[in-house]
Design a protein around this motif. Sequence first.
Motif, PDB file in Angstrom:
ATOM      1  N   MET A  83       9.856   1.142  -3.350  1.00 24.37           N
ATOM      2  CA  MET A  83      10.153  -0.294  -3.349  1.00 24.37           C
ATOM      3  C   MET A  83      10.600  -0.750  -1.967  1.00 24.37           C
ATOM      4  N   GLU A  84      11.415   0.085  -1.326  1.00 31.30           N
ATOM      5  CA  GLU A  84      11.906  -0.257   0.005  1.00 31.30           C
ATOM      6  C   GLU A  84      10.746  -0.379   0.990  1.00 31.30           C
ATOM      7  N   GLN A  85       9.873   0.620   0.984  1.00 33.51           N
ATOM      8  CA  GLN A  85       8.780   0.640   1.957  1.00 33.51           C
ATOM      9  C   GLN A  85       7.789  -0.492   1.707  1.00 33.51           C
ATOM     10  N   ILE A  86       7.483  -0.734   0.431  1.00 35.60           N
ATOM     11  CA  ILE A  86       6.434  -1.695   0.119  1.00 35.60           C
ATOM     12  C   ILE A  86       6.951  -3.120   0.155  1.00 35.60           C
ATOM     13  N   MET A  87       8.118  -3.350  -0.456  1.00 34.57           N
ATOM     14  CA  MET A  87       8.566  -4.726  -0.629  1.00 34.57           C
ATOM     15  C   MET A  87       9.469  -5.183   0.502  1.00 34.57           C
ATOM     16  N   PHE A  88      10.043  -4.258   1.228  1.00 36.97           N
ATOM     17  CA  PHE A  88      11.086  -4.636   2.180  1.00 36.97           C
ATOM     18  C   PHE A  88      10.607  -4.338   3.608  1.00 36.97           C
ATOM     19  N   MET A  89      10.192  -3.121   3.857  1.00 35.19           N
ATOM     20  CA  MET A  89       9.725  -2.744   5.189  1.00 35.19           C
ATOM     21  C   MET A  89       8.279  -3.184   5.426  1.00 35.19           C
ATOM     22  N   ARG A  90       7.561  -3.412   4.333  1.00 39.71           N
ATOM     23  CA  ARG A  90       6.129  -3.658   4.427  1.00 39.71           C
ATOM     24  C   ARG A  90       5.457  -2.545   5.208  1.00 39.71           C
ATOM     25  N   PHE A  91       5.921  -1.290   5.057  1.00 40.87           N
ATOM     26  CA  PHE A  91       5.302  -0.211   5.819  1.00 40.87           C
ATOM     27  C   PHE A  91       3.885   0.058   5.320  1.00 40.87           C
ATOM     28  N   ASP A  92       3.611  -0.215   4.034  1.00 36.85           N
ATOM     29  CA  ASP A  92       2.249  -0.040   3.523  1.00 36.85           C
ATOM     30  C   ASP A  92       1.285  -0.939   4.303  1.00 36.85           C
ATOM     31  N   ARG A  93       1.742  -2.178   4.546  1.00 34.83           N
ATOM     32  CA  ARG A  93       0.912  -3.136   5.267  1.00 34.83           C
ATOM     33  C   ARG A  93       0.673  -2.675   6.708  1.00 34.83           C
ATOM     34  N   ARG A  94       1.754  -2.206   7.337  1.00 36.23           N
ATOM     35  CA  ARG A  94       1.627  -1.796   8.738  1.00 36.23           C
ATOM     36  C   ARG A  94       0.735  -0.577   8.882  1.00 36.23           C
ATOM     37  N   LEU A  95       0.882   0.390   7.958  1.00 36.30           N
ATOM     38  CA  LEU A  95       0.051   1.598   8.043  1.00 36.30           C
ATOM     39  C   LEU A  95      -1.411   1.261   7.749  1.00 36.30           C
ATOM     40  N   ALA A  96      -1.641   0.366   6.775  1.00 29.97           N
ATOM     41  CA  ALA A  96      -3.015  -0.035   6.460  1.00 29.97           C
ATOM     42  C   ALA A  96      -3.669  -0.684   7.687  1.00 29.97           C
ATOM     43  N   ALA A  97      -2.934  -1.564   8.353  1.00 32.51           N
ATOM     44  CA  ALA A  97      -3.463  -2.232   9.538  1.00 32.51           C
ATOM     45  C   ALA A  97      -3.755  -1.223  10.648  1.00 32.51           C
TER      46      ALA A  97
END
Lengths: 226, 226
Positions: A145-159
């Motif tokens: 939840m932290e990575q996806i909803m807060f850090m948006r690390f999923d978004r950054r890694l996808a990019a």
Amino acid sequence: MQPQQCPAFFKQYFTFWDQLTPAQQQTLCAATHPLHCDKGENVHGTGGCTGVLVIQSGCLRGYLLSEEGREITLFRAYLGEVILLSAPCAMRQITLEVMIDAEEETDLLVIDGAAYANVTSENIYAENFSLRAAAARLSDAVWVMEQIMFMRFDRRLAAFLLDEMDKSGSQQLKMTHDQIARYMGTAREVVSRMLRYFTAEGIVRQSRGTIQLLDRQKLETISGRY
Amino acid sequence: MQPQQCPAFFKQYFTFWDQLTPAQQQTLCAATHPLHCDKGENVHGTGGCTGVLVIQSGCLRGYLLSEEGREITLFRAYLGEVILLSAPCAMRQITLEVMIDAEEETDLLVIDGAAYANVTSENIYAENFSLRAAAARLSDAVWVMEQIMFMRFDRRLAAFLLDEMDKSGSQQLKMTHDQIARYMGTAREVVSRMLRYFTAEGIVRQSRGTIQLLDRQKLETISGRY
């Protein structure tokens, strides 16, 4: 469950089996039954106490469901894994309401929640086993939840993955997790866990230092660019 | 810690004290020391193992910190509460990295993380105590993250409170949690927990069936309207 199969089953999955009294062992055996689930079937909903699940084949997905129908996947569990979050009546500390579906045709053994709760309330080894398993899943859930909803690390890694693959004109990326982490200014562990998440979602496949793109559309959606 | 004070301290806060061997009791006593923190001081950061914290006066706040500096409060803890999440080396299941600050001048007793880990690895009662406390905090953390980041229930409740107070032209709202829950189509428990969160944030005060607005600006910010 057949009495003759029961001890072997519990010994394999529940480290506290030998610490139970014969009466407690009988309680658990009598409360365990097989359950076959079709692909997509809901196994555990909110508000209920389905029981402790042990996966014999297939795959379960645990997720949160918002009132608007949005979902966030908290975990996927496979052969041999034990799920405690489907037995909230056996875990008074835990107020999390998670939904669990079968992602494919799945065979389970289900231990009735009330019977399991009786044993964990009497036996500290059983209680510790359950708390430890639940704490590990909850800790993972907070991380996702932290990575996806807060850090948006999923978004950054996808990019990052899309950029690198577009630069090389390839569907493959030959970089170690460590290299990616240094490029992105984060820890290797963060990259490895998020790539495991992407792999579980069927977005990439990993092998021998190579990340292979499987579903570009999903990755683009996560990146938030398209 | 002075040997003569030690047993009374541990008996008060740690239910497993009488189940320890004399050697384990000595280990914990020798590893416990007082710590005074100024208001705003960081007590525990990510990556470290500060130890188990027992609050003697004041207030600690646990939160997640994003790379862009955004914060989400996971808990506040007061007099007599025991914090395990500041001792990740004693809890291998838990990979959550939480920041902890003193919200006001705070006096703590700190039990060294490595010494505490030794005792919990040897003694099942100590492990049980720690797992139970950690599971409860993790479960709360997932709940807060779910409500705030996923359901946006904080936003919806803030908007509801502002609407109702504006309608009546008052800074007070005379409604039970049950009534609010029925108006908002959710469970009473969800309303009560979020109002506890608003109360801890200093946004409202609750007494005898009345919700009193203390900080309109914060509530407006949460509601996302202004």
